[in-house]
Design a protein around this motif. Structure first.
Motif, PDB file in Angstrom:
ATOM      1  N   THR A  39      -8.101 -33.864  87.043  1.00  0.00           N
ATOM      2  CA  THR A  39      -7.259 -32.965  86.253  1.00  0.00           C
ATOM      3  C   THR A  39      -8.137 -32.035  85.427  1.00  0.00           C
ATOM      4  OG1 THR A  39      -7.155 -34.640  84.504  1.00  0.00           O
ATOM      5  CG2 THR A  39      -5.361 -34.603  86.107  1.00  0.00           C
ATOM      6  N   GLY A  40      -7.659 -30.789  85.280  1.00  0.00           N
ATOM      7  CA  GLY A  40      -8.472 -29.762  84.641  1.00  0.00           C
ATOM      8  C   GLY A  40      -8.810 -30.033  83.190  1.00  0.00           C
ATOM      9  N   ASP A  41      -7.888 -30.679  82.444  1.00  0.00           N
ATOM     10  CA  ASP A  41      -8.174 -30.918  81.028  1.00  0.00           C
ATOM     11  C   ASP A  41      -9.212 -32.017  80.819  1.00  0.00           C
ATOM     12  OD1 ASP A  41      -6.510 -32.855  82.019  1.00  0.00           O
ATOM     13  OD2 ASP A  41      -5.396 -33.117  80.148  1.00  0.00           O
ATOM     14  N   ARG A  42      -9.632 -32.723  81.891  1.00  0.00           N
ATOM     15  CA  ARG A  42     -10.687 -33.740  81.779  1.00  0.00           C
ATOM     16  C   ARG A  42     -12.005 -33.243  82.374  1.00  0.00           C
ATOM     17  NH1 ARG A  42      -6.793 -35.406  79.470  1.00  0.00           N
ATOM     18  NH2 ARG A  42      -5.942 -37.524  79.435  1.00  0.00           N
ATOM     19  N   TYR A  43     -12.038 -32.009  82.804  1.00  0.00           N
ATOM     20  CA  TYR A  43     -13.259 -31.493  83.428  1.00  0.00           C
ATOM     21  C   TYR A  43     -14.427 -31.522  82.442  1.00  0.00           C
ATOM     22  CZ  TYR A  43     -11.169 -29.690  87.758  1.00  0.00           C
ATOM     23  OH  TYR A  43     -10.561 -29.573  88.984  1.00  0.00           O
ATOM     24  N   THR A  44     -15.601 -31.888  82.967  1.00  0.00           N
ATOM     25  CA  THR A  44     -16.829 -31.711  82.195  1.00  0.00           C
ATOM     26  C   THR A  44     -17.343 -30.281  82.432  1.00  0.00           C
ATOM     27  OG1 THR A  44     -18.148 -32.556  84.030  1.00  0.00           O
ATOM     28  CG2 THR A  44     -17.415 -34.148  82.374  1.00  0.00           C
ATOM     29  N   LEU A  45     -18.414 -29.909  81.750  1.00  0.00           N
ATOM     30  CA  LEU A  45     -18.917 -28.538  81.880  1.00  0.00           C
ATOM     31  C   LEU A  45     -19.358 -28.205  83.305  1.00  0.00           C
ATOM     32  CD1 LEU A  45     -19.498 -25.894  80.479  1.00  0.00           C
ATOM     33  CD2 LEU A  45     -21.758 -26.772  79.827  1.00  0.00           C
ATOM     34  N   PRO A  46     -20.117 -29.067  84.019  1.00  0.00           N
ATOM     35  CA  PRO A  46     -20.452 -28.726  85.416  1.00  0.00           C
ATOM     36  C   PRO A  46     -19.224 -28.548  86.292  1.00  0.00           C
ATOM     37  CG  PRO A  46     -21.887 -30.479  84.626  1.00  0.00           C
ATOM     38  CD  PRO A  46     -20.843 -30.278  83.578  1.00  0.00           C
ATOM     39  N   LEU A  47     -18.192 -29.366  86.097  1.00  0.00           N
ATOM     40  CA  LEU A  47     -16.972 -29.205  86.891  1.00  0.00           C
ATOM     41  C   LEU A  47     -16.254 -27.907  86.539  1.00  0.00           C
ATOM     42  CD1 LEU A  47     -15.237 -32.682  87.265  1.00  0.00           C
ATOM     43  CD2 LEU A  47     -16.733 -31.466  88.819  1.00  0.00           C
ATOM     44  N   SER A  48     -16.232 -27.535  85.266  1.00  0.00           N
ATOM     45  CA  SER A  48     -15.600 -26.278  84.859  1.00  0.00           C
ATOM     46  C   SER A  48     -16.309 -25.086  85.494  1.00  0.00           C
ATOM     47  CB  SER A  48     -15.621 -26.154  83.327  1.00  0.00           C
ATOM     48  OG  SER A  48     -14.879 -27.200  82.731  1.00  0.00           O
ATOM     49  N   ILE A  49     -17.633 -25.122  85.522  1.00  0.00           N
ATOM     50  CA  ILE A  49     -18.395 -24.029  86.158  1.00  0.00           C
ATOM     51  C   ILE A  49     -18.127 -23.998  87.653  1.00  0.00           C
ATOM     52  CG2 ILE A  49     -20.726 -23.202  86.651  1.00  0.00           C
ATOM     53  CD1 ILE A  49     -21.568 -24.291  83.944  1.00  0.00           C
ATOM     54  N   LEU A  50     -18.086 -25.153  88.286  1.00  0.00           N
ATOM     55  CA  LEU A  50     -17.799 -25.211  89.720  1.00  0.00           C
ATOM     56  C   LEU A  50     -16.400 -24.683  90.018  1.00  0.00           C
ATOM     57  CD1 LEU A  50     -18.969 -26.142  92.429  1.00  0.00           C
ATOM     58  CD2 LEU A  50     -17.946 -28.392  92.011  1.00  0.00           C
ATOM     59  N   ASN A  51     -15.441 -25.052  89.197  1.00  0.00           N
ATOM     60  CA  ASN A  51     -14.073 -24.557  89.378  1.00  0.00           C
ATOM     61  C   ASN A  51     -14.005 -23.041  89.167  1.00  0.00           C
ATOM     62  OD1 ASN A  51     -11.122 -25.078  89.635  1.00  0.00           O
ATOM     63  ND2 ASN A  51     -11.109 -24.312  87.533  1.00  0.00           N
ATOM     64  N   TYR A  52     -14.755 -22.544  88.190  1.00  0.00           N
ATOM     65  CA  TYR A  52     -14.789 -21.096  87.941  1.00  0.00           C
ATOM     66  C   TYR A  52     -15.418 -20.353  89.107  1.00  0.00           C
ATOM     67  CZ  TYR A  52     -15.628 -16.710  85.500  1.00  0.00           C
ATOM     68  OH  TYR A  52     -15.644 -15.387  85.147  1.00  0.00           O
ATOM     69  N   TYR A  53     -16.441 -20.940  89.697  1.00  0.00           N
ATOM     70  CA  TYR A  53     -17.073 -20.339  90.876  1.00  0.00           C
ATOM     71  C   TYR A  53     -16.095 -20.262  92.046  1.00  0.00           C
ATOM     72  CZ  TYR A  53     -20.107 -19.904  94.962  1.00  0.00           C
ATOM     73  OH  TYR A  53     -20.674 -19.508  96.149  1.00  0.00           O
ATOM     74  N   GLN A  54     -15.289 -21.304  92.225  1.00  0.00           N
ATOM     75  CA  GLN A  54     -14.296 -21.296  93.297  1.00  0.00           C
ATOM     76  C   GLN A  54     -13.219 -20.233  93.046  1.00  0.00           C
ATOM     77  OE1 GLN A  54     -13.066 -25.373  93.227  1.00  0.00           O
ATOM     78  NE2 GLN A  54     -14.688 -26.045  94.622  1.00  0.00           N
TER      79      GLN A  54
END
Length: 294
Positions: free
Chosen positions: A235-250
């Motif tokens: 879930t997006g509200d539990r993302y860590t910073l690397p996951l947030s960057i990866l999601n932003y890249y997608q």
């Protein structure tokens, strides 16, 4: 006729001088400097590109920025939702580092101050934990976390990070506690202190450098960790910073790549660790070498 033997310090300097002139030492030195220069160039490229427009990055990747495009940083922080990821990663870094060292310190002290086959087997057991690839245990680990209801929760990620970082921390602190003089414990026993009181009041403060090193290394590992977070956070509200960057890249693959914002997101992830190394690099080196010179 008797000859005077050279002093130990002279012999040591002579050995170091021979080592400095060896071809292997020169090759290693060249390799280290090549890695340092490559890392510095990569960091400079990321930071400079974060202040450039996408068109300028594509047209002249190595040219300096023609202005400070601070909107790249705002776009990455807001559109990429990096603020929530930054907060989750910072929370995990602080709690995991404290918990890992709090568990590892008493265990390491006990292992460092006792001898015997059982102690040696326990140390080897922790060392073996360093060599187990995470890809091998991730499926049974996922089944266990699913049964415990810890999938896609920060508490589940906290437990996994503590378990994963514990073997190296115990190994590091065992060497550090082993380097402390045992005469201090003998003096504390003569003064009537119990073993527990000796550990908390005398030995633990003396190991402050090793504890700080262990906390910093654990924090860096947690800050940069991506594989476990990618497997267990959904879930997006539990993302860590690397996951947030990866999601932003997608997201950028569908909306059109904003290279300046992407480099700004990478800089937001990298610069805190660079600042931490700049502040504590000397302490890290002293802590690691103190344990290694047991």
């Amino acid at each position: 006729m008797r000859y005077a033997r050279p002093a130990p310090r002279t012999l040591r300097r002579s050995a170091i001088s021979r080592l400095d002139r060896s071809p292997l030492h020169r090759l290693v030195t060249v390799g280290v400097w090549a890695v340092v220069l490559f890392s510095a160039a990569a960091l400079a490229f990321i930071v400079l590109s974060a202040f450039k427009s996408s068109a300028a990055i594509v047209a002249a990747p190595w040219a300096p920025p023609d202005g400070l495009h601070l909107e790249n940083w705002r776009t990455a922080w807001v559109d990429g939702n990096l603020g929530r990821g930054f907060g989750n990663s910072a929370l995990l870094v602080a709690t995991v580092a404290l918990a890992t060292v709090a568990i590892a310190a008493p265990a390491s002290y006990a292992l460092a101050r006792r001898s015997g086959w059982a102690v040696n087997a326990t140390v080897v057991y922790f060392v073996l934990g360093l060599g187990i690839p995470m890809q091998i245990i991730v499926l049974p680990l996922y089944a266990l976390m699913l049964r415990l209801g810890l999938i896609s929760t920060l508490s589940g990620l906290f437990v996994m990070y503590v378990v994963v970082n514990l073997p190296f921390t115990v190994f590091l602190l065992t060497g550090f506690f082993g380097s402390l003089p045992s005469e201090l414990e003998d003096a504390a026993a003569l003064d009537g202190l119990s073993p527990n009181r000796t550990f908390w009041s005398i030995m633990l403060p003396l190991a402050r450098g090793g504890l700080t090193t262990a906390m910093l290394l654990t924090g860096v590992n947690v800050w940069n960790e991506t594989f476990l977070a990618l497997m267990f956070i959904q879930t997006g509200d539990r993302y860590t910073l690397p996951l947030s960057i990866l999601n932003y890249y997608q997201q950028q693959q569908y909306s059109g790549s904003d290279y300046g914002a992407l480099f700004a997101a990478a800089a937001i992830s990298v610069l805190p660790m660079v600042g931490l190394y700049a502040w504590c690099g000397r302490r890290l080196t002293i802590g690691i070498t103190s344990g290694a010179l047991k």
